[in-house]
Design an enzyme around this catalytic site. Structure first.
Site: not given
Length: 309
Positions: A146-148, A247
């Site tokens: 998962l992205d930060r 995104r």
């Protein structure tokens, strides 16, 4: 026990098995330990840290880059703690001998970035320390990321064989992967599907190619849960799991994810990225049973709609 017999205090017993080092100058924890623990190399010190044998002012820590200040005391125990270490930005939803499923907070890295410090606090590093409490040779393996700045459900494997099995059959194994996204503006269409071919620019930003079959095929389904003139709360289902897919696709339809400056967002009211991996359902790689993990919608995401939280 007889009244006249004095049992040694647990504090005394612990003192016999540990050594305290006063901090005299500002320094990060890892170099401090390497400097103070005589006869131990860098890797040996890292193992001591990972096993939870180090505490600062009585609080156990595995953070290599913890900033120490004069006046603090670092204690190194010969044994790891009997209790599991507290996690930072992380909680375990499920664990067996094959996999660990966790809920990650926004702001915590899944794994160390290529450009990041080797001692950055990550979900991977904390879980590695967690499994090594049971046996020093235990390991965990990354299945997906998962992205930060994205919160939510993540899974790690406890063996390389299970990792390979999950990665090789990911599309078939995962039955449901649902996100909630708080996006800018009012999404007019109640539901829709976004399809494109994703590529990565030299600045490591993903974008949709204008040419069919040019890049990685990406499919995102969305449904509007709530909306007003400023924001929309979407339920998003991934058919493919490409890097930064949601995104990019939200920017493509003119409704970037709130707080996502990299992909066109103008608002900063949230203080984080408006993206949360809410549901992960998959066929267990060993038992073959369907398992499903669902988390709450972050309360912050509901505030723009004046929903009581």
């Amino acid at each position: 026990m007889h009244k006249g017999t004095k049992r040694p205090s647990s504090h005394q017993a612990q003192a016999d098995k540990s050594k305290a080092y006063p901090v005299t100058e500002p320094m990060e924890l890892l170099p401090f330990l390497i400097k103070n623990i005589s006869g131990s190399g860098r890797n040996a010190v890292k193992s001591i840290l990972a096993r939870g044998q180090v505490s600062v002012n009585g609080k156990a820590t595995t953070a290599y880059n913890l900033q120490l200040q004069p006046g603090q005391t670092v204690t190194v125990s010969k044994e790891g703690p009997k209790e599991k270490l507290p996690f930072e930005g992380l909680s375990i939803l499920f664990e067996d001998e094959h996999i660990i499923v966790v809920k990650k907070d926004a702001g915590l890295l899944s794994v160390a970035s290529d450009t990041g410090k080797e001692n950055e606090l990550t979900a991977y590093r904390q879980l590695m320390a967690h499994v090594r409490m049971d046996h020093p040779k235990n390991r965990i393996f990354i299945v997906h990321r998962l992205d930060r700045d994205t919160s939510g459900v993540m899974m790690f494997a406890k063996s390389e064989a299970v990792q390979q099995q999950l990665q090789n059959s990911w599309q078939d194994t995962v039955q449901e992967r649902t996100y909630v996204a708080l996006v800018e503006g009012q999404v007019k269409k109640e539901q829709g599907t976004i399809t494109s071919w994703l590529k990565e620019s030299k600045t490591l930003k993903m974008y949709s190619s204008s040419h069919p079959n040019d890049g990685l095929h990406a499919v995102t389904h969305y449904k509007v849960l709530r909306s007003n003139k400023s924001f929309s709360l979407l339920e998003v289902q991934l058919e493919t799991g490409r890097k930064n897919q949601i995104r990019v696709h939200m920017e493509d339809i003119g409704h970037p994810v709130a707080g996502d400056k990299k992909y066109g967002a103008r608002t900063r009211t949230l203080g984080r990225l408006g993206l949360h991996a809410r549901v992960l359902a998959f066929t267990h790689p060993v038992t073959g049973k369907l398992v499903r993990f669902e988390t709450e919608i972050p309360k912050l995401f509901l505030r723009p709609f004046n929903v009581e939280t």
